[in-house]
Enzyme design. Structure first.
Site, PDB file in Angstrom:
ATOM      1  N   GLU A 280       0.818  -1.139  -0.140  1.00  0.00           N
ATOM      2  CA  GLU A 280      -0.037  -0.030   0.024  1.00  0.00           C
ATOM      3  C   GLU A 280       1.179   1.432   0.042  1.00  0.00           C
ATOM      4  O   GLU A 280       0.643   2.331  -0.596  1.00  0.00           O
ATOM      5  CB  GLU A 280      -0.990  -0.207   1.196  1.00  0.00           C
ATOM      6  N   GLU A 283       2.059   1.651  -3.402  1.00  0.00           N
ATOM      7  CA  GLU A 283       0.971   2.237  -4.293  1.00  0.00           C
ATOM      8  C   GLU A 283       0.653   3.710  -4.126  1.00  0.00           C
ATOM      9  O   GLU A 283       0.444   4.423  -5.110  1.00  0.00           O
ATOM     10  CB  GLU A 283      -0.179   1.278  -4.061  1.00  0.00           C
ATOM     11  N   CYS A 300      -8.608  -2.283   3.955  1.00  0.00           N
ATOM     12  CA  CYS A 300      -8.592  -3.237   4.802  1.00  0.00           C
ATOM     13  C   CYS A 300      -9.743  -3.608   5.495  1.00  0.00           C
ATOM     14  O   CYS A 300      -9.942  -4.803   5.753  1.00  0.00           O
ATOM     15  CB  CYS A 300      -7.607  -3.081   5.778  1.00  0.00           C
ATOM     16  N   SER A 320      -7.517   1.831  -2.463  1.00  0.00           N
ATOM     17  CA  SER A 320      -6.337   1.303  -2.489  1.00  0.00           C
ATOM     18  C   SER A 320      -6.751  -0.235  -3.403  1.00  0.00           C
ATOM     19  O   SER A 320      -7.744  -0.655  -2.918  1.00  0.00           O
ATOM     20  CB  SER A 320      -5.385   0.869  -1.349  1.00  0.00           C
ATOM     21  N   LYS A 359     -15.722  -9.936   7.764  1.00  0.00           N
ATOM     22  CA  LYS A 359     -14.744 -10.827   7.221  1.00  0.00           C
ATOM     23  C   LYS A 359     -15.189 -12.040   6.650  1.00  0.00           C
ATOM     24  O   LYS A 359     -14.596 -12.454   5.863  1.00  0.00           O
ATOM     25  CB  LYS A 359     -13.467 -10.993   8.349  1.00  0.00           C
ATOM     26  N   GLU A 362     -16.310 -11.007   3.370  1.00  0.00           N
ATOM     27  CA  GLU A 362     -14.908 -10.724   2.499  1.00  0.00           C
ATOM     28  C   GLU A 362     -14.698 -12.229   1.889  1.00  0.00           C
ATOM     29  O   GLU A 362     -14.240 -12.123   0.727  1.00  0.00           O
ATOM     30  CB  GLU A 362     -13.890 -10.133   3.242  1.00  0.00           C
ATOM     31  N   GLU A 367     -14.072 -12.720  -6.077  1.00  0.00           N
ATOM     32  CA  GLU A 367     -12.400 -12.481  -6.606  1.00  0.00           C
ATOM     33  C   GLU A 367     -11.462 -12.818  -5.493  1.00  0.00           C
ATOM     34  O   GLU A 367     -10.401 -12.789  -6.155  1.00  0.00           O
ATOM     35  CB  GLU A 367     -12.789 -10.769  -6.845  1.00  0.00           C
ATOM     36  N   CYS A 505     -10.757  -2.122  14.564  1.00  0.00           N
ATOM     37  CA  CYS A 505     -10.886  -3.530  14.881  1.00  0.00           C
ATOM     38  C   CYS A 505     -11.001  -3.895  16.215  1.00  0.00           C
ATOM     39  O   CYS A 505     -11.807  -5.030  16.626  1.00  0.00           O
ATOM     40  CB  CYS A 505      -9.909  -4.407  14.332  1.00  0.00           C
TER      41      CYS A 505
END
Length: 575
Positions: A280, A283, A300, A320, A359, A362, A367, A505
Site C-alpha cells: 500500500e 502504491e 483493509c 487502494s 470478514k 469478504e 474475486e 478492529c
C-alpha cells in the site's frame, strides 16, 4: 447545572441531562434495555427504566425525561418495581423458550434485567407468539425476529453511528418487527455486515452465523492441513472471553490454545499486515509520482468496502487495490507456503480468527480466489473462538506462552497496531517516510492519528513529496462525512484511512460482549504496548520475513506476482 434529588440524594448535572444520566452520575443504577452507552439518543422504547417523579401523573421513562431544578425522583418504590416486573413479564411471555441453546445465553440482557428486577417467573399467560421467518440468507448474520424485543437499538446504531439506516421498524403490536429497507432479506440489501447490530442487540435477535462446526470438521479430517491466522485485535480481546480484564495482551496464551485445538500451523495476520503496508505504501508513492487518483483510501476493512460500493460507487477509484491482510494471507498460504512445504494447495484449509463479522462476507467474495482456490476457507469471530475453546475445555487464562510458526508468524509493531483506528495510517507513514527519505521518522509514534475522535488529521513533511496530508475516520457515519467532502472536492488529503467499526478492529462486530469505549481504549492500549515495548521491530518494511518473501517469491512490491495475488477489484452495487 441543575439540582435535583434522586432517592433522597442531592445530585447536580448539566442542563439537558436525562434522569437516567443523572442517576448514573450518582452511582444509582436504573435498568434499561433500549439505551446505548456513548450514543446521545434513546428511543424510550423498552419502558424498563421507569421512575416516579413527584407531582408527575404517571411513571416516566428516565432515559428520555429531562431533569429540572428541584425535581424529586424515586427509582425503587413498590410502584416502580411492579411496573418493571410487568414490562419484563410481558416480554418474557412473548419470547421463545430456548434460552439454554440461544447463542446469546450468558450475554443476554433480557435475562440479566429479568434477574435484576426480580422477575423469576412468567406471571403473564404465555401467548402463541408469532413465528417470524429466520433470515439466514447470508453467510454472515442471522436475524430471528421471534427474539426481538423492539428496543430499536439496532435501528439506532445502524442509523446514528454507522450512517447506513438499513433497519427500520414496521407494523404495530404483535405484528411489529424490525426489517431491512423494503422488507428485503440481508442478502439483497445494502447491509455492510459490520455487525454492530450484533454488539448492541440485547437478545439473540441478531447474531453472527456460527461456523465452528466447519472448523471442527477440518481439524478432524486427516487429509486437511489446517492453518490459522489471527487478526491483531484478537490478542487484546480474547482474554475477556475468559474473565480477564480488557486490555490484557494474551498473544502467547492464544497461540498455545490454538495448538491445543489441533491446528497444524499457527500463523499471524500481522505478517500480512506488514505486507499490506509495503504494498500500500508503494502504491501511494506510485500514485503521488505519476498523477494517479488521490487521495488514496485504505481497503483493509470489508464492511467499509461494501459501504462505498453501495453508497459512493463513483469514488471507488480512490480505493487502494490492495487486499486486506486476511485475504493476502489466504492467497499466500495456498501459494508461497504450499510451495515451501510441498503441500497441495487443495489440501490446505485456512481459518481466520477475526474481530469482524464482515470478514465472513469478504472471504466469500468471488474475486478472492487468486490462489486458484478460495483464499480463506472459514472466518470465526473472537466470540466463536471463545466458544470453541470452552467446548474443548481449554482455559486461556492458565495456559503457558507459545510462539508463532515460521514463515508467516513474524511481524512488526506496525503490523499489530492495525487493530485500532489510526494504526494503518501510522504504520504506512512510518514506511513511506523511510522509503522516500532513506531514514526513519524522528519519532515513530504519530499520536495525531490515535484516539477515539471520529475524524483525525495529520500532516507530515516527507522529503521530495513535501507535505503529506492524512485523515483517519472510524465508524461508517464518520466515513460518510469524509466521503461527502471528497465528493464535493473539499478533501485536501493524500491518504485516508477508514475503518467501519467504532475504534477500528478493537471495536469490531465480532468482539466480546458487552462493548464500550472504555474497553476499546484499553484494547488499543494493549496493541500500542505490543508495538512499543514488546516488538523489537516497529516498521513493516524491516520485517525480515517480509524481506525473505520478496526475495524468494514476490520479487518486488507492485510486481506482477504481487498484483495477481495481493491486489483486487471492487464492485459498484445498488442501494
Amino acid at each position: 447545572m441543575v439540582a435535583l434529588t434522586i432517592d433522597n440524594l442531592a445530585v447536580e448535572v448539566p442542563e439537558g441531562s436525562t434522569i437516567l444520566e443523572a442517576a448514573r452520575s450518582a452511582g444509582i443504577h436504573i435498568p434499561s434495555l433500549c439505551t446505548l452507552a456513548e450514543i446521545q439518543h434513546s428511543p424510550g422504547a423498552c419502558r424498563v427504566c421507569v421512575v416516579e417523579v413527584e407531582r408527575a401523573r404517571s411513571l416516566v421513562a428516565s432515559c428520555v425525561y429531562p431533569v429540572a431544578n428541584g425535581m424529586k425522583v424515586k427509582t425503587n418504590t413498590r410502584r416502580v418495581r411492579e411496573a418493571r416486573q410487568q414490562v419484563i413479564g410481558f416480554l418474557l411471555s412473548d419470547h421463545p423458550k430456548d434460552c439454554n441453546i440461544c447463542q446469546k445465553h450468558g450475554n443476554c440482557e433480557l435475562q440479566q434485567v429479568a434477574e435484576l428486577v426480580g422477575q423469576r417467573e412468567i406471571t403473564v399467560p404465555c401467548t402463541d407468539f408469532i413465528v417470524h421467518d429466520i433470515d439466514d440468507s447470508t453467510d454472515v448474520l442471522v436475524r430471528d425476529m421471534a427474539k426481538c424485543i423492539h428496543c430499536l437499538r439496532c435501528v439506532t446504531v445502524c442509523a446514528d453511528v454507522q450512517g447506513v439506516s438499513l433497519l427500520t421498524p414496521e407494523g404495530r403490536g404483535f405484528d411489529s418487527r424490525v426489517v431491512p429497507a423494503m422488507g428485503h432479506c440481508l442478502a439483497d440489501s445494502a447491509c455492510t455486515f459490520c455487525g454492530q447490530c450484533t454488539v448492541v442487540c440485547p437478545t439473540g435477535a441478531i447474531v453472527e452465523k456460527d461456523h465452528t462446526d466447519r472448523v471442527w470438521a477440518a481439524l478432524e479430517d486427516p487429509a486437511k492441513h489446517v492453518v490459522v491466522q489471527e487478526a491483531p485485535a484478537i490478542r487484546a480481546q480474547l482474554g475477556e472471553e475468559f474473565g480477564m480484564a480488557p486490555g490484557n495482551l494474551v498473544t502467547g496464551k492464544m497461540i498455545t490454545a490454538l495448538r491445543r485445538l489441533g491446528f497444524d500451523r499457527v500463523f499471524d495476520t500481522n505478517f500480512t499486515a506488514d505486507l499490506t503496508i509495503v504494498e500500500e505504501g508503494h502504491e501511494l508513492l506510485h500514485r503521488a509520482k505519476t498523477g494517479g487518483k488521490l487521495p488514496m483510501i485504505t481497503s483493509c476493512s470489508p464492511g467499509w468496502i461494501k459501504f462505498i460500493e453501495h453508497f459512493y460507487p463513483d469514488l471507488l477509484p480512490h480505493l487502494s487495490t490492495c487486499k486486506s491482510p486476511q485475504q493476502m494471507f489466504g492467497a499466500l498460504a495456498k501459494t508461497y507456503y504450499a510451495q515451501k512445504q510441498g503441500i497441495d494447495p487443495a489440501d490446505i484449509f485456512v481459518v481466520s480468527i477475526m474481530p469482524c463479522t464482515a470478514k465472513k462476507f469478504e472471504a466469500t467474495r468471488p474475486e478472492m480466489r487468486s490462489s486458484g482456490h478460495r483464499d480463506v476457507d472459514v472466518v470465526l469471530t473472537t466470540r466463536e473462538l471463545g466458544r470453541m475453546l470452552r467446548q474443548a475445555g481449554i482455559d486461556l487464562a492458565i495456559l503457558p506462552e507459545g510462539k508463532y510458526d515460521a514463515p508467516m508468524g513474524q511481524y512488526s509493531g506496525a503490523g499489530t497496531i492495525f487493530g485500532t483506528t489510526g494504526g494503518v495510517m501510522e504504520a504506512a507513514l512510518r514506511t513511506v517516510y523511510a522509503v522516500v527519505t532513506g531514514k526513519d521518522l524522528p519519532s515513530l509514534d504519530i499520536t495525531a492519528v490515535r484516539g477515539l475522535d471520529g475524524i483525525k488529521e495529520a500532516a507530515l513533511e516527507i522529503g521530495e513529496l513535501g507535505e503529506v496530508r492524512a485523515a483517519v475516520a472510524h465508524g461508517l457515519g464518520n466515513a460518510r462525512k469524509i466521503l461527502d467532502r471528497l465528493a464535493a472536492g473539499q478533501a485536501d488529503y493524500h491518504f485516508i484511512e477508514i475503518m467501519s467499526c467504532p475504534g477500528g478492529c478493537v471495536g469490531g462486530g465480532g468482539q466480546p460482549l458487552p462493548a464500550s469505549d472504555e474497553k476499546r481504549t484499553l484494547r488499543a492500549g494493549a496493541l500500542y504496548h505490543d508495538d512499543k515495548n514488546v516488538q523489537a521491530i516497529r516498521q513493516s518494511h524491516e520485517n525480515p520475513a517480509i524481506k525473505a518473501l520478496y526475495d524468494s517469491f514476490l520479487t518486488k512490491p507492485l510486481g506482477k506476482k504481487s498484483h495477481n495475488l495481493l491486489h483486487t477489484r471492487y464492485t459498484a452495487r445498488g442501494i
